[in-house]
Design a protein around this motif. Structure first.
Motif, mmCIF file in Angstrom:
data_model
loop_
_atom_site.group_PDB
_atom_site.id
_atom_site.type_symbol
_atom_site.label_atom_id
_atom_site.label_comp_id
_atom_site.label_asym_id
_atom_site.label_seq_id
_atom_site.Cartn_x
_atom_site.Cartn_y
_atom_site.Cartn_z
ATOM 1 N N LEU A 29 95.501 68.278 57.426
ATOM 2 C CA LEU A 29 95.324 67.656 58.731
ATOM 3 C C LEU A 29 95.591 68.667 59.837
ATOM 4 C CD1 LEU A 29 97.134 64.237 58.090
ATOM 5 C CD2 LEU A 29 94.673 64.740 57.944
ATOM 6 N N LEU A 30 94.786 68.611 60.881
ATOM 7 C CA LEU A 30 94.970 69.495 62.020
ATOM 8 C C LEU A 30 96.207 69.073 62.795
ATOM 9 C CD1 LEU A 30 93.872 71.795 63.820
ATOM 10 C CD2 LEU A 30 92.606 70.029 65.090
ATOM 11 N N ASP A 31 97.145 69.997 62.944
ATOM 12 C CA ASP A 31 98.360 69.729 63.704
ATOM 13 C C ASP A 31 98.142 70.054 65.183
ATOM 14 O OD1 ASP A 31 101.459 69.270 63.486
ATOM 15 O OD2 ASP A 31 101.228 71.045 64.740
ATOM 16 N N ARG A 32 97.597 71.227 65.451
ATOM 17 C CA ARG A 32 97.236 71.623 66.815
ATOM 18 C C ARG A 32 96.380 72.882 66.764
ATOM 19 N NH1 ARG A 32 103.451 72.844 68.410
ATOM 20 N NH2 ARG A 32 103.846 71.773 66.464
ATOM 21 N N GLN A 33 95.804 73.228 67.895
ATOM 22 C CA GLN A 33 94.897 74.365 67.965
ATOM 23 C C GLN A 33 95.086 75.053 69.310
ATOM 24 O OE1 GLN A 33 90.874 73.646 66.567
ATOM 25 N NE2 GLN A 33 90.013 74.923 68.186
#
Length: 284
Positions: A247-251
């Protein structure tokens, strides 16, 4: 039976040396001779095989092993990596060892230690003639577009301060193809070197650079090493993603590491810090 065949090879007669059998292909006495003036700061034990150098050295730390104790093994049967992943090693194809280092003060003062160790390993490899080494937050050693090594640091509070057992694994040769799935494509020194360094020379050089970096870390923490670390950081100034599992946590834009080793990420919400070892850094 030759009595020496039933004991680990060690460069000094200490309680730390007593235990399992060894016919390790690394000779601690040779490594000590290569360390020169630094030899008095290390006690080396070499084993043909163990479950995990970190696990064994942690146990021996609890029995009073001194700072500078080193355990090197030709083969690990259950080596531990980050987030519980395995790190296996085989004779001649890898260099796997653990180093015990004792510090004054609490465990909280050791923030950023794994990054400092990465800097020491990168310098040790560069000083051994390996070009193109890079670092990935928080503990991967990169080479030729893949992962050539990893670091696992176990920390413990003690009655007089704190200790770290620092596990380092490096691929000299690429691991054989098999059923194992690698989170990162493996790399090896053999990909960039026509002639591999002797493992004893490589170990001595890594310990030399580790001693310098550990001394600087003890005096000034990661803040004293931050700019040197960022010079090796491959994602400095690049767009990256932080993943929690899949899952993408942040970018955002990777701004390197803060003075305590936290990852700095410039996002739409501003400059954010990430200290969690449970997230994985990826290029966009």
């Amino acid at each position: 039976m030759d009595e020496s065949a039933t004991k680990p090879v060690t460069a000094s007669n200490t309680p730390f040396a007593a235990a399992a059998a060894s016919s390790c292909r690394i000779d601690p006495r040779r490594v000590h001779s290569l360390l020169g003036p630094l030899s008095s700061r290390f006690t080396l034990v070499a084993l043909a095989e163990c479950v995990s150098t970190n696990s064994v050295l942690l146990e021996r730390a609890g029995q009073g092993a001194a700072s500078g104790s080193v355990l090197v093994a030709d083969r690990q049967t259950a080596g531990r990596g980050r987030r519980g992943r395995s790190w296996l090693s085989t004779p001649e194809a890898s260099l796997t060892f653990s180093l015990l280092w004792r510090f004054e003060g609490s465990v909280a003062r050791l923030a950023g230690l794994s990054l400092a160790v990465g800097l020491a390993v990168a310098r040790g490899l560069a000083n051994s003639g390996v070009g193109g080494v890079g670092l990935k937050w928080p503990n991967d050693i990169l080479l030729a577009g893949g992962k050539v090594g990893g670091i696992l640091v176990d920390l413990e509070a003690t009655a007089n301060g704190s200790l770290a057992v620092i596990g380092i694994g490096l691929n000299l040769q690429l691991p054989p193809d098999g059923d194992e799935e690698f989170l990162h494509r493996p790399a090896a020194l053999a990909q960039v070197m026509a002639l591999l360094p002797d493992r004893q020379h490589l170990l001595a050089q890594l310990l030399t650079d580790l001693a310098e970096i550990m001394d600087r870390f003890a005096d000034g923490g990661f803040a004293a090493l931050r700019s040197d670390w960022q010079a090796y950081h491959v994602w400095q100034g690049r767009q990256v993603r932080l993943l929690d599992g899949v899952l993408l946590d942040r970018q955002g834009l990777c701004m390197g590491a803060d003075s305590d080793g936290a990852l700095l990420l410039q996002t739409d919400a501003g400059l954010e810090r990430c200290l969690s070892g449970d997230v994985s850094l990826r290029a966009v």
